[in-house]
Design a protein around this motif. Structure first.
Motif, PDB file in Angstrom:
ATOM      1  N   LEU A  94       0.742  -1.168  -0.078  1.00 22.08           N
ATOM      2  CA  LEU A  94      -0.130   0.157   0.062  1.00 22.08           C
ATOM      3  C   LEU A  94       0.904   1.352   0.033  1.00 22.08           C
ATOM      4  CD1 LEU A  94      -3.005  -0.554   0.411  1.00 22.08           C
ATOM      5  CD2 LEU A  94      -3.196   0.127   2.563  1.00 22.08           C
ATOM      6  N   PRO A  95       0.699   2.236  -0.842  1.00 23.42           N
ATOM      7  CA  PRO A  95       1.571   3.419  -0.933  1.00 23.42           C
ATOM      8  C   PRO A  95       0.824   4.303   0.349  1.00 23.42           C
ATOM      9  CG  PRO A  95      -0.188   3.503  -2.711  1.00 23.42           C
ATOM     10  CD  PRO A  95      -0.290   2.128  -2.101  1.00 23.42           C
ATOM     11  N   MET A  96       1.647   4.902   1.111  1.00 25.32           N
ATOM     12  CA  MET A  96       1.365   5.794   1.921  1.00 25.32           C
ATOM     13  C   MET A  96       1.834   6.968   2.198  1.00 25.32           C
ATOM     14  SD  MET A  96      -0.753   3.665   3.722  1.00 25.32           S
ATOM     15  CE  MET A  96      -0.801   4.358   5.840  1.00 25.32           C
ATOM     16  N   CYS A  97       2.482   7.648   0.821  1.00 21.32           N
ATOM     17  CA  CYS A  97       2.867   9.118   0.593  1.00 21.32           C
ATOM     18  C   CYS A  97       3.595   9.583   1.891  1.00 21.32           C
ATOM     19  CB  CYS A  97       1.374   9.706   0.427  1.00 21.32           C
ATOM     20  SG  CYS A  97       0.463   9.034  -0.880  1.00 21.32           S
ATOM     21  N   CYS A  98       4.638   8.967   2.216  1.00 15.63           N
ATOM     22  CA  CYS A  98       5.407   9.346   3.438  1.00 15.63           C
ATOM     23  C   CYS A  98       4.797   9.399   4.777  1.00 15.63           C
ATOM     24  CB  CYS A  98       5.641  10.781   3.266  1.00 15.63           C
ATOM     25  SG  CYS A  98       6.667  11.193   1.583  1.00 15.63           S
ATOM     26  N   LEU A  99       3.708   8.980   4.744  1.00 16.30           N
ATOM     27  CA  LEU A  99       2.889   8.950   6.381  1.00 16.30           C
ATOM     28  C   LEU A  99       2.812   7.591   6.561  1.00 16.30           C
ATOM     29  CD1 LEU A  99       0.093  11.390   5.950  1.00 16.30           C
ATOM     30  CD2 LEU A  99       1.883  11.361   7.341  1.00 16.30           C
ATOM     31  N   MET A 100       3.385   7.361   7.830  1.00 15.15           N
ATOM     32  CA  MET A 100       3.435   5.901   8.240  1.00 15.15           C
ATOM     33  C   MET A 100       2.059   5.288   8.616  1.00 15.15           C
ATOM     34  SD  MET A 100       7.269   4.811   9.479  1.00 15.15           S
ATOM     35  CE  MET A 100       7.981   6.002  10.023  1.00 15.15           C
ATOM     36  N   LYS A 101       1.192   6.161   9.150  1.00 15.99           N
ATOM     37  CA  LYS A 101      -0.066   5.707   9.624  1.00 15.99           C
ATOM     38  C   LYS A 101      -0.968   6.755   9.352  1.00 15.99           C
ATOM     39  CE  LYS A 101       3.042   4.726  12.807  1.00 15.99           C
ATOM     40  NZ  LYS A 101       3.866   5.724  13.402  1.00 15.99           N
ATOM     41  N   THR A 102      -1.828   6.426   8.549  1.00 17.81           N
ATOM     42  CA  THR A 102      -2.863   7.588   8.226  1.00 17.81           C
ATOM     43  C   THR A 102      -3.488   8.411   9.267  1.00 17.81           C
ATOM     44  OG1 THR A 102      -4.726   5.900   8.274  1.00 17.81           O
ATOM     45  CG2 THR A 102      -3.579   6.409   6.163  1.00 17.81           C
ATOM     46  N   THR A 103      -3.779   7.921  10.409  1.00 13.75           N
ATOM     47  CA  THR A 103      -4.316   8.531  11.469  1.00 13.75           C
ATOM     48  C   THR A 103      -3.402   9.479  12.313  1.00 13.75           C
ATOM     49  OG1 THR A 103      -4.342   7.020  12.961  1.00 13.75           O
ATOM     50  CG2 THR A 103      -6.564   7.258  11.841  1.00 13.75           C
ATOM     51  N   SER A 104      -1.972   9.272  12.060  1.00 10.52           N
ATOM     52  CA  SER A 104      -1.369   9.766  13.045  1.00 10.52           C
ATOM     53  C   SER A 104      -1.090  11.342  12.943  1.00 10.52           C
ATOM     54  CB  SER A 104       0.106   9.332  12.820  1.00 10.52           C
ATOM     55  OG  SER A 104       0.534   9.555  11.394  1.00 10.52           O
ATOM     56  N   ARG A 105      -1.441  11.996  11.970  1.00 12.37           N
ATOM     57  CA  ARG A 105      -1.580  13.385  11.727  1.00 12.37           C
ATOM     58  C   ARG A 105      -2.383  14.078  12.794  1.00 12.37           C
ATOM     59  NH1 ARG A 105       0.793  16.943   6.741  1.00 12.37           N
ATOM     60  NH2 ARG A 105      -0.534  18.297   8.189  1.00 12.37           N
ATOM     61  N   CYS A 106      -3.854  13.746  12.403  1.00  6.66           N
ATOM     62  CA  CYS A 106      -4.856  14.474  13.086  1.00  6.66           C
ATOM     63  C   CYS A 106      -4.882  13.979  14.462  1.00  6.66           C
ATOM     64  CB  CYS A 106      -6.180  14.149  12.498  1.00  6.66           C
ATOM     65  SG  CYS A 106      -6.885  12.494  12.606  1.00  6.66           S
ATOM     66  N   GLU A 107      -4.481  12.625  14.826  1.00  3.54           N
ATOM     67  CA  GLU A 107      -4.271  12.175  16.168  1.00  3.54           C
ATOM     68  C   GLU A 107      -3.326  12.970  16.955  1.00  3.54           C
ATOM     69  OE1 GLU A 107      -6.178  10.119  17.721  1.00  3.54           O
ATOM     70  OE2 GLU A 107      -7.092   8.653  16.222  1.00  3.54           O
ATOM     71  N   SER A 108      -2.395  13.407  16.394  1.00  2.16           N
ATOM     72  CA  SER A 108      -1.178  14.005  17.236  1.00  2.16           C
ATOM     73  C   SER A 108      -1.662  15.450  17.308  1.00  2.16           C
ATOM     74  CB  SER A 108       0.100  13.903  16.563  1.00  2.16           C
ATOM     75  OG  SER A 108       0.113  14.748  15.313  1.00  2.16           O
ATOM     76  N   SER A 109      -2.344  16.142  16.410  1.00  3.62           N
ATOM     77  CA  SER A 109      -2.888  17.441  16.779  1.00  3.62           C
ATOM     78  C   SER A 109      -4.129  17.321  17.816  1.00  3.62           C
ATOM     79  CB  SER A 109      -3.709  17.889  15.393  1.00  3.62           C
ATOM     80  OG  SER A 109      -2.628  18.006  14.362  1.00  3.62           O
ATOM     81  N   ARG A 133       0.138  26.631  21.982  1.00  7.21           N
ATOM     82  CA  ARG A 133       0.634  25.488  21.230  1.00  7.21           C
ATOM     83  C   ARG A 133       1.343  25.791  19.982  1.00  7.21           C
ATOM     84  NH1 ARG A 133       1.695  20.937  23.087  1.00  7.21           N
ATOM     85  NH2 ARG A 133       2.859  20.035  20.997  1.00  7.21           N
ATOM     86  N   VAL A 134       0.924  26.752  19.284  1.00  3.27           N
ATOM     87  CA  VAL A 134       1.783  26.844  17.897  1.00  3.27           C
ATOM     88  C   VAL A 134       3.187  27.389  18.221  1.00  3.27           C
ATOM     89  CG1 VAL A 134       1.642  28.582  15.904  1.00  3.27           C
ATOM     90  CG2 VAL A 134      -0.373  27.275  16.570  1.00  3.27           C
ATOM     91  N   ASP A 135       3.272  28.314  19.278  1.00  2.00           N
ATOM     92  CA  ASP A 135       4.490  28.857  19.760  1.00  2.00           C
ATOM     93  C   ASP A 135       5.333  27.673  19.858  1.00  2.00           C
ATOM     94  OD1 ASP A 135       4.456  31.413  19.440  1.00  2.00           O
ATOM     95  OD2 ASP A 135       4.157  31.864  21.932  1.00  2.00           O
ATOM     96  N   SER A 136       4.939  26.724  20.832  1.00  8.86           N
ATOM     97  CA  SER A 136       5.619  25.704  21.238  1.00  8.86           C
ATOM     98  C   SER A 136       6.167  24.719  19.984  1.00  8.86           C
ATOM     99  CB  SER A 136       5.145  24.641  22.364  1.00  8.86           C
ATOM    100  OG  SER A 136       4.111  23.772  21.688  1.00  8.86           O
ATOM    101  N   GLN A 137       5.219  24.537  19.083  1.00  3.31           N
ATOM    102  CA  GLN A 137       5.625  23.875  17.733  1.00  3.31           C
ATOM    103  C   GLN A 137       6.375  24.730  16.966  1.00  3.31           C
ATOM    104  OE1 GLN A 137       3.066  22.127  15.223  1.00  3.31           O
ATOM    105  NE2 GLN A 137       1.963  21.207  16.772  1.00  3.31           N
ATOM    106  N   ARG A 138       6.672  26.071  17.067  1.00  3.61           N
ATOM    107  CA  ARG A 138       7.703  26.863  16.412  1.00  3.61           C
ATOM    108  C   ARG A 138       8.875  26.563  17.070  1.00  3.61           C
ATOM    109  NH1 ARG A 138       4.013  31.810  15.293  1.00  3.61           N
ATOM    110  NH2 ARG A 138       3.005  31.010  13.410  1.00  3.61           N
ATOM    111  N   TYR A 139       8.775  26.642  18.408  1.00  7.83           N
ATOM    112  CA  TYR A 139      10.053  26.447  19.205  1.00  7.83           C
ATOM    113  C   TYR A 139      10.797  24.916  18.890  1.00  7.83           C
ATOM    114  CZ  TYR A 139      13.412  25.247  23.045  1.00  7.83           C
ATOM    115  OH  TYR A 139      14.260  24.759  23.738  1.00  7.83           O
ATOM    116  N   ARG A 140       9.901  24.005  18.973  1.00  5.87           N
ATOM    117  CA  ARG A 140      10.341  22.671  18.335  1.00  5.87           C
ATOM    118  C   ARG A 140      10.951  22.653  17.116  1.00  5.87           C
ATOM    119  NH1 ARG A 140       5.539  19.160  19.930  1.00  5.87           N
ATOM    120  NH2 ARG A 140       6.353  17.863  18.386  1.00  5.87           N
TER     121      ARG A 140
END
Ligand SMILES: [Zn+2]
Length: 320
Positions: A94-109, A133-140
């Protein structure tokens, strides 16, 4: 969902979240077994393995249950009966377009926002949490960027392609690609080679695990003209960087650079424009002319240092 997804998304394959299944282990299996045996690590090693074939998964799963006397465990048996919905061995094509798990993006948000906010928040409170939250992401992001630009190359092989990977990828992605290059050198070997046409070669690459047991044999199709290569493990399609099998073939063919079509732009060191990091883009910057010019000077110096990064002569000139 199980019934609805195939009716609506006819081209898709519905997949259960493995992370959530594995998270249930402690509530399903007695603490005594989990704490006093290595069942947890054995089971994780098995289910997360993307290289094994379904039949290998099945026989190893049965061995594992037998070893720990869990053949009659009802939850494990239930999970085994739906293995085709969550175990990666069944999704290898299955091609996953650089995402290992489909739900990981929204789940982590979701998880990220849950830390600071609750459903009882007012809109203003939510916006404050959001900015936080956005600030801490920018920091990371800045920390990662700093790591990428300040880390020096330490090679584990004598291969030029390893150095090339370091030069193009961010620090975090390079670590993954480097692993593949190292394993391509030490845990893969070529067993067969045929030449179906003038410019293409079919090469069988044997894949060993850490204990030198043969895990699988993959076939790499290699083009001798443009050095393109595709592998039956489909790592590139699934994840977005080349696999150890292709690196094994590249070593044999003395390919010293990763062909550009295999480099995802999003993972390059220079994926983000430099202006994103400039001081003037930050909050609360003094708008007066001298301050703006000072910041501009600092940005320019940083940019020069970035360009010279690993070139000792260039850095010496800059010091002069
Ligand atoms: Zn491969």
């Amino acid at each position: 969902m199980l019934q609805g997804v195939p009716m609506v998304f006819t081209e898709s394959r519905h997949r259960l979240c493995m992370w959530h299944i594995m998270k249930k282990l402690p509530s399903k299996i007695s603490a005594d077994v989990l704490d006093n045996t290595d069942l947890r690590s054995c089971i994780h090693r098995l289910v997360w393995n993307v290289y094994i074939k379904p039949e290998t998964f099945e026989s190893r799963w049965n061995d594992l249950l037998q070893t720990f006397g869990l053949q009659d465990h009802s939850w494990l048996n239930d999970m085994y009966n739906i293995k085709h919905l969550w175990v990666p061995a069944y999704f290898r094509e299955l091609p996953m377009c650089c995402l290992m798990k489909t739900t990981s993006r929204c789940e982590s948000s979701n998880a990220a926002f849950k830390v600071n906010s609750t459903s009882a928040n007012t809109l203003v409170q939510f916006m404050m949490c959001f900015e936080n939250r956005v600030d801490s992401q920018r920091y990371r992001q800045r920390v990662s960027e700093y790591k990428t630009s300040s880390t020096m190359f330490t090679g584990n092989t004598d291969l030029a392609i390893e150095q090339h990977a370091f030069a193009i990828y961010t620090n975090a992605v390079f670590a993954q690609v480097q692993k593949e290059i190292i394993k391509g050198k030490f845990l893969c070997y070529i067993t067969n080679q045929t030449e179906p046409s003038n410019s293409s070669l079919l090469i069988d690459v044997t894949h060993l695990d850490k204990r030198n047991n043969i895990t699988n044999v993959y076939q790499v199709t290699y083009n001798t003209v443009d050095q393109s290569a595709s592998c039956s493990c489909r790592n590139f399609t699934r994840i977005g960087y080349l696999c150890r099998h292709v690196f094994c073939v590249y070593r044999l063919k003395n390919v010293e650079r990763i062909p550009p079509q295999y480099i995802n732009d999003r993972w390059r060191r220079d994926a983000l424009p430099k202006q994103v990091f400039s001081i003037s883009s930050r909050y609360g910057v003094n708008p007066h002319a001298p301050s703006v010019m000072r910041n501009e000077i600092l940005d320019l110096v940083t940019e020069c240092v970035d360009v010279a990064r690993t070139d000792e002569d260039a850095l010496a000139k800059l010091v002069d």
